[in-house]
Design an enzyme around this catalytic site. Structure first.
Site, PDB file in Angstrom:
ATOM      1  N   VAL A  14       0.818  -1.370   0.146  1.00 17.06           N
ATOM      2  CA  VAL A  14      -0.107   0.163   0.508  1.00 17.06           C
ATOM      3  C   VAL A  14       1.074   1.544   0.140  1.00 17.06           C
ATOM      4  O   VAL A  14       0.131   2.305  -0.461  1.00 17.06           O
ATOM      5  CB  VAL A  14      -0.729   0.248   1.032  1.00 17.06           C
ATOM      6  CG1 VAL A  14      -2.040  -1.023   1.237  1.00 17.06           C
ATOM      7  CG2 VAL A  14      -0.125  -0.098   2.960  1.00 17.06           C
ATOM      8  N   GLY A  15       2.307   1.111   0.187  1.00 23.22           N
ATOM      9  CA  GLY A  15       3.395   2.091   0.035  1.00 23.22           C
ATOM     10  C   GLY A  15       3.338   2.791   1.506  1.00 23.22           C
ATOM     11  O   GLY A  15       4.378   4.036   1.832  1.00 23.22           O
ATOM     12  N   LYS A  16       3.428   1.414   2.215  1.00 23.26           N
ATOM     13  CA  LYS A  16       4.544   1.970   3.891  1.00 23.26           C
ATOM     14  C   LYS A  16       5.732   2.270   3.700  1.00 23.26           C
ATOM     15  O   LYS A  16       5.912   3.385   4.346  1.00 23.26           O
ATOM     16  CB  LYS A  16       4.043   0.516   4.815  1.00 23.26           C
ATOM     17  CG  LYS A  16       3.557   0.225   4.535  1.00 23.26           C
ATOM     18  CD  LYS A  16       2.577  -0.466   6.701  1.00 23.26           C
ATOM     19  CE  LYS A  16       3.712  -2.087   5.209  1.00 23.26           C
ATOM     20  NZ  LYS A  16       2.953  -2.656   4.524  1.00 23.26           N
ATOM     21  N   LYS A  38      12.249  -1.066  10.323  1.00 23.03           N
ATOM     22  CA  LYS A  38      11.189  -2.493  10.233  1.00 23.03           C
ATOM     23  C   LYS A  38      11.568  -3.848  10.732  1.00 23.03           C
ATOM     24  O   LYS A  38      13.001  -4.485  10.715  1.00 23.03           O
ATOM     25  CB  LYS A  38      12.142  -2.449   8.385  1.00 23.03           C
ATOM     26  CG  LYS A  38      11.470  -4.342   8.116  1.00 23.03           C
ATOM     27  CD  LYS A  38       9.955  -3.571   7.481  1.00 23.03           C
ATOM     28  CE  LYS A  38       9.481  -4.226   6.749  1.00 23.03           C
ATOM     29  NZ  LYS A  38       8.277  -3.447   6.156  1.00 23.03           N
ATOM     30  N   GLU A 115       7.975   0.579  10.947  1.00 28.13           N
ATOM     31  CA  GLU A 115       7.459   0.086   9.457  1.00 28.13           C
ATOM     32  C   GLU A 115       7.002  -1.158   9.759  1.00 28.13           C
ATOM     33  O   GLU A 115       7.796  -2.344   9.804  1.00 28.13           O
ATOM     34  CB  GLU A 115       8.308   0.226   8.576  1.00 28.13           C
ATOM     35  CG  GLU A 115       7.397  -0.157   6.922  1.00 28.13           C
ATOM     36  CD  GLU A 115       7.262  -0.448   6.222  1.00 28.13           C
ATOM     37  OE1 GLU A 115       8.662  -0.130   5.604  1.00 28.13           O
ATOM     38  OE2 GLU A 115       7.053  -1.518   4.988  1.00 28.13           O
ATOM     39  N   GLY A 118       2.960  -6.267   6.432  1.00 31.43           N
ATOM     40  CA  GLY A 118       2.034  -6.045   5.617  1.00 31.43           C
ATOM     41  C   GLY A 118       1.411  -5.489   6.813  1.00 31.43           C
ATOM     42  O   GLY A 118       1.286  -4.222   7.012  1.00 31.43           O
ATOM     43  N   PRO A 206       1.898  11.517  -3.926  1.00 29.46           N
ATOM     44  CA  PRO A 206       2.061  11.106  -5.530  1.00 29.46           C
ATOM     45  C   PRO A 206       2.336   9.574  -5.635  1.00 29.46           C
ATOM     46  O   PRO A 206       3.338   9.416  -5.536  1.00 29.46           O
ATOM     47  CB  PRO A 206       2.536  12.499  -5.836  1.00 29.46           C
ATOM     48  CG  PRO A 206       3.020  12.930  -4.750  1.00 29.46           C
ATOM     49  CD  PRO A 206       3.357  12.823  -3.523  1.00 29.46           C
ATOM     50  N   ALA A 207       1.704   9.543  -6.830  1.00 22.26           N
ATOM     51  CA  ALA A 207       1.737   8.187  -7.796  1.00 22.26           C
ATOM     52  C   ALA A 207       3.477   8.176  -8.562  1.00 22.26           C
ATOM     53  O   ALA A 207       4.372   6.836  -8.297  1.00 22.26           O
ATOM     54  CB  ALA A 207       1.361   6.972  -8.170  1.00 22.26           C
TER      55      ALA A 207
HETATM   56  N1  LIG Z   1       3.318   6.860  -4.202  1.00 30.26           N
HETATM   57  C1  LIG Z   1       4.912   6.180  -5.030  1.00 30.26           C
HETATM   58  N2  LIG Z   1       5.103   6.683  -5.652  1.00 30.26           N
HETATM   59  C2  LIG Z   1       5.641   5.419  -6.624  1.00 30.26           C
HETATM   60  N3  LIG Z   1       5.532   3.926  -6.371  1.00 30.26           N
HETATM   61  C3  LIG Z   1       5.014   3.673  -5.259  1.00 30.26           C
HETATM   62  C4  LIG Z   1       3.891   4.946  -3.898  1.00 30.26           C
HETATM   63  N4  LIG Z   1       3.695   3.932  -3.913  1.00 30.26           N
HETATM   64  C5  LIG Z   1       3.603   2.927  -3.240  1.00 30.26           C
HETATM   65  N5  LIG Z   1       4.566   2.332  -4.381  1.00 30.26           N
HETATM   66  C6  LIG Z   1       5.664   1.524  -5.555  1.00 30.26           C
HETATM   67  O1  LIG Z   1       4.705   0.778  -4.980  1.00 30.26           O
HETATM   68  C7  LIG Z   1       5.409  -0.901  -4.525  1.00 30.26           C
HETATM   69  C8  LIG Z   1       4.404  -1.173  -3.138  1.00 30.26           C
HETATM   70  O2  LIG Z   1       4.684  -0.020  -1.982  1.00 30.26           O
HETATM   71  P1  LIG Z   1       5.672   0.005  -1.222  1.00 30.26           P
HETATM   72  O3  LIG Z   1       7.082  -1.246  -1.037  1.00 30.26           O
HETATM   73  O4  LIG Z   1       6.078   1.002  -0.035  1.00 30.26           O
HETATM   74  O5  LIG Z   1       4.310  -1.065   0.113  1.00 30.26           O
HETATM   75  P2  LIG Z   1       4.430  -1.286   1.546  1.00 30.26           P
HETATM   76  O6  LIG Z   1       3.229  -0.861   1.448  1.00 30.26           O
HETATM   77  O7  LIG Z   1       6.251  -1.294   2.028  1.00 30.26           O
HETATM   78  O8  LIG Z   1       4.788  -2.707   1.064  1.00 30.26           O
HETATM   79  P3  LIG Z   1       5.069  -4.304   1.747  1.00 30.26           P
HETATM   80  O9  LIG Z   1       4.537  -4.244   3.213  1.00 30.26           O
HETATM   81  O10 LIG Z   1       6.413  -4.683   1.241  1.00 30.26           O
HETATM   82  O11 LIG Z   1       6.230  -3.465   3.354  1.00 30.26           O
HETATM   83  C9  LIG Z   1       6.915  -0.692  -4.749  1.00 30.26           C
HETATM   84  O12 LIG Z   1       7.469  -0.914  -5.583  1.00 30.26           O
HETATM   85  C10 LIG Z   1       6.909   1.138  -4.538  1.00 30.26           C
HETATM   86  O13 LIG Z   1       7.762   1.690  -5.075  1.00 30.26           O
HETATM   87 MG   LIG Z   2       7.553  -1.637   3.274  1.00 27.19          MG
END
Ligand SMILES: Nc1ncnc2c1ncn2[C@@H]1O[C@H](COP(=O)(O)OP(=O)(O)OP(=O)(O)O)[C@@H](O)[C@H]1O
Ligand SMILES: [Mg+2]
Length: 246
Positions: A14-16, A38, A115, A118, A206-207
């Site tokens: 989700v982007g954590k 982490k 962090e 999941g 932003p994405a």
């Molecule tokens: N705002 C953003 N801009 C660009 N890429 C993003 C963005 N948010 C997420 N992503 C991409 O989506 C994927 C998942 O994001 P991220 O690793 O932050 O998730 P997470 O919640 O930390 O997952 P995990 O549970 O594996 O720790 C990654 O490849 C990341 O680069």
């Molecule tokens: Mg992560």
């Protein structure tokens, strides 16, 4: 004592990590030190960097990062699974909650961001069971929730907020981890409906953030003052919902 914030969310991907890096960027930008923790990292293979490596890469161009950013990982498991499951099937010991609590309490940075793996209820150990929610309770820390933007996020977010409340935990709010350049109808309406779930919207990244060379600027503008930025919930809501018939 350091200020501690737990970054959890409604699920994996989700982007954590991006949000964690953005918070760290704002702390460093404010001239303070930050420890990013982490506790359990899973799914690290040749191609997939660890979450801490992503945080280091995203913040590397920020003045002061080399001195004021500290990275801590307490367990690493190769299978891309929940930490308890990854430990079980790889024959490694699971993390022990009391050890993780003690390690984090021993950190001396101005700010500590932890962090989770999941979503909120993912297990770090099967016996005894503990989750990042238990860690938050032990550390008396609030839990920031990173959420998805699209269809399905309303249920996942409501269920996660309920799980927090059931455990007596509090949140400073929700951050949308990946806000698209061209939001769909579901994404625009979610901006309002997410805020109706009872927690404020304290950011939207932003994405393109993960690929951008201007991460410090993105971090500052995408997170609320509570998280060291200038994000304004009302302005964001107005921008993305003004043409909708609400
Ligand atoms: N705002 C953003 N801009 C660009 N890429 C993003 C963005 N948010 C997420 N992503 C991409 O989506 C994927 C998942 O994001 P991220 O690793 O932050 O998730 P997470 O919640 O930390 O997952 P995990 O549970 O594996 O720790 C990654 O490849 C990341 O680069
Ligand atoms: Mg992560």
């Amino acid at each position: 004592m350091s200020e501690i914030l737990i970054v959890s969310g409604t699920g994996t991907d989700v982007g954590k990590t991006i949000v964690t890096a953005a918070i760290a960027a704002n702390v460093i930008g404010a001239g303070k030190s930050v420890s990013v923790v982490k506790p359990g990292q899973t799914g690290v293979t040749g191609e997939a960097p660890s979450d801490l490596a992503v945080v280091a890469a995203l913040t590397s161009a920020i003045d002061g990062a080399a001195d004021r950013l500290l990275l801590h990982e307490y367990g690493r498991y190769e299978p891309p699974l929940a930490p308890a499951t990854a430990a079980r099937i790889s024959g490694q010991p699971p993390l022990v909650l009391a050890d993780v609590v003690a390690s984090i309490q021993g950190l001396t940075s101005d700010f500590i961001v932890v962090e989770g793996a999941g979503g909120l209820l993912v297990k770090y150990s099967d016996e005894p069971v503990w989750t990042i929610a238990d860690l938050a309770r032990e550390l008396k820390a609030e839990v920031l929730l990173v959420v998805a933007s699209g269809l399905g996020t309303l249920h996942h977010t409501a269920a996660t907020l309920e799980a927090l409340a059931t455990r007596g935990l509090t949140t400073p709010g929700l951050v949308i981890g990946q806000w698209p350049t061209e939001p769909s109808l579901a994404e625009k309406t979610n901006v309002v409906d997410l805020q109706d779930l009872g927690a404020p919207l304290v950011g939207a990244i932003p994405a393109q953030a993960g690929r951008s060379g201007e991460f410090a600027h993105i971090a500052a503008t995408s997170l609320h003052p509570l998280l060291g930025g200038t994000f304004d919930e009302a302005h964001f809501t107005h921008t993305h919902t003004q043409e909708l018939n609400r």
